[in-house]
Design a protein around this motif. Structure first.
Motif, PDB file in Angstrom:
ATOM      1  N   ASP A 132      -2.517   0.123  -3.200  1.00  0.00           N
ATOM      2  CA  ASP A 132      -1.281  -0.534  -3.609  1.00  0.00           C
ATOM      3  C   ASP A 132      -0.735  -1.381  -2.461  1.00  0.00           C
ATOM      4  N   GLU A 133       0.410  -2.000  -2.696  1.00  0.00           N
ATOM      5  CA  GLU A 133       0.974  -2.922  -1.706  1.00  0.00           C
ATOM      6  C   GLU A 133       1.318  -2.203  -0.394  1.00  0.00           C
ATOM      7  N   SER A 134       1.798  -0.981  -0.495  1.00  0.00           N
ATOM      8  CA  SER A 134       2.145  -0.245   0.719  1.00  0.00           C
ATOM      9  C   SER A 134       0.904   0.056   1.557  1.00  0.00           C
ATOM     10  N   TYR A 135      -0.231   0.287   0.878  1.00  0.00           N
ATOM     11  CA  TYR A 135      -1.482   0.506   1.614  1.00  0.00           C
ATOM     12  C   TYR A 135      -1.879  -0.777   2.332  1.00  0.00           C
ATOM     13  N   TYR A 136      -1.775  -1.906   1.644  1.00  0.00           N
ATOM     14  CA  TYR A 136      -2.106  -3.188   2.275  1.00  0.00           C
ATOM     15  C   TYR A 136      -1.263  -3.414   3.521  1.00  0.00           C
ATOM     16  N   MET A 137       0.020  -3.114   3.420  1.00  0.00           N
ATOM     17  CA  MET A 137       0.951  -3.337   4.537  1.00  0.00           C
ATOM     18  C   MET A 137       0.545  -2.561   5.789  1.00  0.00           C
ATOM     19  N   LYS A 138      -0.060  -1.403   5.605  1.00  0.00           N
ATOM     20  CA  LYS A 138      -0.446  -0.565   6.743  1.00  0.00           C
ATOM     21  C   LYS A 138      -1.425  -1.259   7.672  1.00  0.00           C
ATOM     22  N   TYR A 139      -2.219  -2.187   7.128  1.00  0.00           N
ATOM     23  CA  TYR A 139      -3.311  -2.767   7.904  1.00  0.00           C
ATOM     24  C   TYR A 139      -3.132  -4.264   8.185  1.00  0.00           C
ATOM     25  N   VAL A 140      -1.919  -4.771   7.984  1.00  0.00           N
ATOM     26  CA  VAL A 140      -1.650  -6.171   8.325  1.00  0.00           C
ATOM     27  C   VAL A 140      -1.869  -6.368   9.825  1.00  0.00           C
ATOM     28  N   GLY A 141      -2.680  -7.360  10.177  1.00  0.00           N
ATOM     29  CA  GLY A 141      -2.915  -7.667  11.581  1.00  0.00           C
ATOM     30  C   GLY A 141      -4.111  -6.968  12.199  1.00  0.00           C
ATOM     31  N   THR A 142      -4.870  -6.193  11.401  1.00  0.00           N
ATOM     32  CA  THR A 142      -6.061  -5.539  11.939  1.00  0.00           C
ATOM     33  C   THR A 142      -7.305  -6.352  11.601  1.00  0.00           C
ATOM     34  N   MET A 181       8.415 -13.143  17.642  1.00  0.00           N
ATOM     35  CA  MET A 181       7.984 -12.693  16.315  1.00  0.00           C
ATOM     36  C   MET A 181       8.672 -13.508  15.237  1.00  0.00           C
ATOM     37  N   ILE A 182       7.873 -13.982  14.289  1.00  0.00           N
ATOM     38  CA  ILE A 182       8.375 -14.636  13.094  1.00  0.00           C
ATOM     39  C   ILE A 182       7.898 -13.780  11.927  1.00  0.00           C
ATOM     40  N   PRO A 183       8.709 -12.834  11.478  1.00  0.00           N
ATOM     41  CA  PRO A 183       8.260 -11.864  10.478  1.00  0.00           C
ATOM     42  C   PRO A 183       7.772 -12.524   9.193  1.00  0.00           C
ATOM     43  N   ASP A 184       6.740 -11.925   8.622  1.00  0.00           N
ATOM     44  CA  ASP A 184       6.197 -12.394   7.347  1.00  0.00           C
ATOM     45  C   ASP A 184       6.488 -11.343   6.272  1.00  0.00           C
ATOM     46  N   LEU A 185       5.633 -10.343   6.172  1.00  0.00           N
ATOM     47  CA  LEU A 185       5.831  -9.302   5.170  1.00  0.00           C
ATOM     48  C   LEU A 185       6.703  -8.156   5.666  1.00  0.00           C
ATOM     49  N   LEU A 186       6.726  -7.947   6.970  1.00  0.00           N
ATOM     50  CA  LEU A 186       7.442  -6.804   7.539  1.00  0.00           C
ATOM     51  C   LEU A 186       8.463  -7.253   8.580  1.00  0.00           C
TER      52      LEU A 186
END
Length: 219
Positions: free
Chosen positions: A38-48, A188-193
């Motif tokens: 789900d979307e929360s799972y995707y968010m965990k790995y943003v930037g990896t 930092m220019i936040p995108d999703l978080l």
């Protein structure tokens, strides 16, 4: 600050790609029986890096079978690549204005992205911004992905500058940590978080858009 060189992240910073990745993964995962993506799972790995992401898939989705995970990874990769080749990744607001300003000021720029070099090449080319950068460090050029500082250190080295004379622009937590650990000031220019207090402490500034970065540097 005596800025002599600028290091750009790419996904979610220069280009609005994170939403494309997320949508593709959320659409394709169920086709392979992976019902817990789900979307929360995707968010965990943003930037990896992809390598670290896929390792997490094999561990977190083991119950769905390796064959299904491999199918999901392959199809999602091809879907995202098709979107990028079709020019669906839009430049973030203020990107061209900031790049033009840096070019006018003769401040060299490089990209330091955990993404695959092939995707970086496609995205920069389709957006028409390849010529603004003197080099690229990809996730394939380092042993350890962000939040490890290696990629930022290599970017500063490519610019032939001391870390303190560079500036990094990032949208992800991992990118901010990598920059901070490398001794490179980071905006930092936040995108999703949005940044946590701990992440904010590691930044020079937090701005809503790249327009604000241009104004900040021009002051």
């Amino acid at each position: 600050m005596a800025l002599k060189g600028l290091i750009f992240d790419m996904d979610g910073l220069l280009l609005d790609t994170e939403k494309l990745y997320c949508k593709a993964n959320l659409t394709i995962a169920p086709k392979y029986g992976i019902t817990t993506y789900d979307e929360s799972y995707y968010m965990k790995y943003v930037g990896t890096s992809d390598e670290e992401l896929y390792e997490a898939y094999y561990q977190d989705f083991a119950e769905f079978g390796r064959e299904n995970i491999e199918g999901f990874i392959k199809e999602a990769h091809e879907e995202v690549k098709a979107l990028f080749l079709a020019g669906k990744a839009e430049l973030k607001p203020g990107a061209i204005e900031l790049l033009d300003y840096l070019k006018e000021q003769e401040i060299p720029c490089v990209v330091a992205s955990s993404n695959l070099r092939s995707f970086i090449t496609i995205l920069l080319d389709k957006a028409g911004i390849t010529s603004y950068f003197s080099g690229v460090i990809s996730g394939e050029d380092v042993k350890r992905a962000k939040p490890d500082p290696e990629i930022v250190e290599k970017a500063a080295s490519m610019l032939q500058l001391a870390p303190k004379d560079c500036l990094m622009l990032e949208d992800s937590f991992n990118g901010v940590i990598a920059s901070s650990e490398a001794g490179v000031p980071v905006i930092m220019i936040p995108d999703l978080l949005q940044p946590t207090p701990e992440i904010k402490e590691r930044t020079l500034e937090v701005f809503p858009s790249l327009y604000d970065v241009k104004n900040y540097l021009a002051e």
